[in-house]
Design a protein around this motif. Structure first.
Motif, PDB file in Angstrom:
ATOM      1  N   LEU A   9       0.886  -1.174   0.011  1.00  0.00           N
ATOM      2  CA  LEU A   9       0.076  -0.059   0.035  1.00  0.00           C
ATOM      3  C   LEU A   9       0.756   1.243   0.129  1.00  0.00           C
ATOM      4  N   MET A  10       0.357   2.309  -0.179  1.00  0.00           N
ATOM      5  CA  MET A  10       0.963   3.644  -0.298  1.00  0.00           C
ATOM      6  C   MET A  10       1.566   3.935   1.022  1.00  0.00           C
ATOM      7  N   THR A  11       1.134   3.595   2.203  1.00  0.00           N
ATOM      8  CA  THR A  11       1.403   3.911   3.562  1.00  0.00           C
ATOM      9  C   THR A  11       1.835   2.730   4.390  1.00  0.00           C
ATOM     10  N   ILE A  12       1.624   1.351   4.190  1.00  0.00           N
ATOM     11  CA  ILE A  12       2.047   0.403   4.667  1.00  0.00           C
ATOM     12  C   ILE A  12       3.010  -0.564   3.663  1.00  0.00           C
ATOM     13  N   GLN A  13       3.993  -1.192   4.514  1.00  0.00           N
ATOM     14  CA  GLN A  13       4.744  -2.061   3.391  1.00  0.00           C
ATOM     15  C   GLN A  13       5.580  -2.781   4.572  1.00  0.00           C
ATOM     16  N   THR A 140       1.404  -5.457  23.588  1.00  0.00           N
ATOM     17  CA  THR A 140       2.337  -6.680  23.557  1.00  0.00           C
ATOM     18  C   THR A 140       3.350  -6.440  22.633  1.00  0.00           C
ATOM     19  N   HIS A 141       4.632  -6.344  22.717  1.00  0.00           N
ATOM     20  CA  HIS A 141       5.650  -6.608  21.777  1.00  0.00           C
ATOM     21  C   HIS A 141       6.219  -7.969  21.489  1.00  0.00           C
ATOM     22  N   VAL A 142       6.146  -8.516  20.172  1.00  0.00           N
ATOM     23  CA  VAL A 142       6.415  -9.879  20.179  1.00  0.00           C
ATOM     24  C   VAL A 142       7.585 -10.235  19.039  1.00  0.00           C
ATOM     25  N   LEU A 143       8.569 -11.019  19.361  1.00  0.00           N
ATOM     26  CA  LEU A 143       9.698 -11.362  18.834  1.00  0.00           C
ATOM     27  C   LEU A 143       9.575 -12.802  18.401  1.00  0.00           C
ATOM     28  N   ALA A 158       1.948 -19.313  12.411  1.00  0.00           N
ATOM     29  CA  ALA A 158       2.389 -18.704  13.367  1.00  0.00           C
ATOM     30  C   ALA A 158       1.809 -17.429  13.495  1.00  0.00           C
ATOM     31  N   MET A 159       1.745 -16.576  12.454  1.00  0.00           N
ATOM     32  CA  MET A 159       1.176 -15.171  12.584  1.00  0.00           C
ATOM     33  C   MET A 159      -0.460 -15.382  12.885  1.00  0.00           C
ATOM     34  N   ALA A 160      -0.966 -16.406  12.236  1.00  0.00           N
ATOM     35  CA  ALA A 160      -2.697 -16.254  12.349  1.00  0.00           C
ATOM     36  C   ALA A 160      -2.987 -16.647  13.771  1.00  0.00           C
ATOM     37  N   GLU A 161      -2.068 -17.672  14.346  1.00  0.00           N
ATOM     38  CA  GLU A 161      -2.324 -17.922  15.661  1.00  0.00           C
ATOM     39  C   GLU A 161      -2.089 -16.756  16.660  1.00  0.00           C
ATOM     40  N   LEU A 162      -1.159 -15.798  16.460  1.00  0.00           N
ATOM     41  CA  LEU A 162      -0.911 -14.712  17.253  1.00  0.00           C
ATOM     42  C   LEU A 162      -1.891 -13.648  17.140  1.00  0.00           C
ATOM     43  N   VAL A 163      -2.244 -13.116  15.907  1.00  0.00           N
ATOM     44  CA  VAL A 163      -3.170 -12.219  15.606  1.00  0.00           C
ATOM     45  C   VAL A 163      -4.594 -12.632  16.109  1.00  0.00           C
ATOM     46  N   LYS A 164      -4.844 -13.949  16.021  1.00  0.00           N
ATOM     47  CA  LYS A 164      -6.312 -14.259  16.687  1.00  0.00           C
ATOM     48  C   LYS A 164      -6.329 -13.996  18.215  1.00  0.00           C
ATOM     49  N   ARG A 165      -4.927 -13.885  18.842  1.00  0.00           N
ATOM     50  CA  ARG A 165      -4.900 -13.968  20.109  1.00  0.00           C
ATOM     51  C   ARG A 165      -4.666 -12.179  20.597  1.00  0.00           C
ATOM     52  N   GLY A 166      -4.917 -11.390  19.712  1.00  0.00           N
ATOM     53  CA  GLY A 166      -4.769 -10.070  19.884  1.00  0.00           C
ATOM     54  C   GLY A 166      -3.319  -9.411  19.685  1.00  0.00           C
ATOM     55  N   VAL A 167      -2.397 -10.034  19.080  1.00  0.00           N
ATOM     56  CA  VAL A 167      -1.205  -9.502  18.745  1.00  0.00           C
ATOM     57  C   VAL A 167      -1.523  -8.398  17.458  1.00  0.00           C
ATOM     58  N   ASP A 168      -0.567  -7.341  17.506  1.00  0.00           N
ATOM     59  CA  ASP A 168      -0.540  -6.394  16.628  1.00  0.00           C
ATOM     60  C   ASP A 168       0.774  -6.827  15.667  1.00  0.00           C
ATOM     61  N   PRO A 169       0.404  -7.137  14.375  1.00  0.00           N
ATOM     62  CA  PRO A 169       1.682  -7.350  13.466  1.00  0.00           C
ATOM     63  C   PRO A 169       2.586  -6.085  13.611  1.00  0.00           C
ATOM     64  N   ALA A 170       1.994  -4.834  13.640  1.00  0.00           N
ATOM     65  CA  ALA A 170       3.140  -3.565  13.558  1.00  0.00           C
ATOM     66  C   ALA A 170       3.947  -3.762  14.849  1.00  0.00           C
ATOM     67  N   SER A 188       4.346 -10.320   3.328  1.00  0.00           N
ATOM     68  CA  SER A 188       3.828  -8.927   2.666  1.00  0.00           C
ATOM     69  C   SER A 188       2.249  -8.742   2.521  1.00  0.00           C
ATOM     70  N   SER A 189       1.772  -9.958   1.649  1.00  0.00           N
ATOM     71  CA  SER A 189       0.431  -9.815   1.406  1.00  0.00           C
ATOM     72  C   SER A 189      -0.446  -9.747   2.429  1.00  0.00           C
ATOM     73  N   SER A 190      -0.097 -10.743   3.386  1.00  0.00           N
ATOM     74  CA  SER A 190      -1.138 -10.662   4.483  1.00  0.00           C
ATOM     75  C   SER A 190      -0.641  -9.711   5.658  1.00  0.00           C
ATOM     76  N   TYR A 191       0.417  -9.471   5.837  1.00  0.00           N
ATOM     77  CA  TYR A 191       0.768  -8.755   7.233  1.00  0.00           C
ATOM     78  C   TYR A 191       1.914  -7.558   6.872  1.00  0.00           C
ATOM     79  N   PRO A 192       1.486  -6.832   5.892  1.00  0.00           N
ATOM     80  CA  PRO A 192       2.297  -5.575   5.328  1.00  0.00           C
ATOM     81  C   PRO A 192       3.065  -4.778   6.633  1.00  0.00           C
ATOM     82  N   SER A 193       2.682  -4.726   7.702  1.00  0.00           N
ATOM     83  CA  SER A 193       2.949  -4.024   8.759  1.00  0.00           C
ATOM     84  C   SER A 193       4.306  -4.609   9.545  1.00  0.00           C
TER      85      SER A 193
END
Length: 225
Positions: A9-13, A140-143, A158-170, A188-193
């Protein structure tokens, strides 16, 4: 610092960083070498976990400004904010090899294990161990530690499991030793942040789902199996 942007996107990559640190380059060479014995390979993973984590958290850790008293006078100080939740998620098994180095820099981080295995014929991932909490605290900051980002299937799960538990990809960062375009494009397609730190980007993923030249099987080489 080499930065590669996969623009959606123009603002998220998606941001992918390849730090030019000489110790990262050195330990990557040790890890790539087929003649490296298992104990030394595991040491290389530990060091790569340490130095990639160092680069990853440089501008990511939450800080707070305060006044402290030195032996001679009061002075301002910048301190890590202990109230912001910090989590490390190693992707089992191989992610454990990077975790040891990461923990030397993040000793107070909570550790949540996620075990994923890939079907060698279909290359589809499945989960055999999930120790994630039902819900993460806000901010929460996740590494995430995973040595290889090849086809991207395991990290997408892994990202799907984290996001559905409230983790922000950014607020999520991934460290890997070697990454490849198929995984980066999926993320990049699913979690551009997202932000990714890796020691190297290799261009080829073979028919067996291995990165070439890559590292081989990082889990087997780390644990001598």
């Amino acid at each position: 610092m080499i930065s590669i942007h996969f623009k959606l996107l123009m603002t998220i990559q998606l941001r992918v960083y390849v730090p030019p640190h000489p110790l990262i380059k050195h330990w990557l060479g040790v890890a790539r070498d087929v003649s490296t014995p298992s104990p030394l390979f595991k040491s290389a993973m530990t060091e790569l976990g340490r130095w990639l984590t160092y680069e990853t958290i440089r501008d990511w850790l939450p800080t707070e400004e305060m006044m402290i008293q030195s032996p001679l006078a009061a002075c301002p100080a910048t301190m890590i904010n202990p109230e912001v939740p910090l989590v490390v998620v190693p992707i089992l098994r191989a992610g454990l090899a990077l975790l040891e180095g990461a923990q030397t820099l993040l000793p107070l981080a909570s550790i949540y294990h996620l075990g994923l295995v890939r079907n060698e014929e279909t290359l589809e991932p499945s989960c055999y161990l999930n120790k994630l909490p039902n819900q993460f605290q806000p901010n929460t900051h996740v590494l995430i530690t995973d040595p290889m980002l090849a086809t991207g299937g395991s990290m997408m799960l892994a990202m799907a499991e984290l996001v559905k538990r409230g983790v922000d990809p950014a607020l999520t960062r991934i460290i890997s030793v070697v990454a490849a375009p198929p995984a980066l494009q999926k993320l990049s397609s699913s979690y551009p942040s997202l932000t990714i730190y890796t020691a190297m980007i290799d261009e080829i993923v073979n028919d067996q789902g291995y990165i070439v030249p890559g590292l081989g099987d990082a889990g087997d080489r780390s644990f001598g199996t």
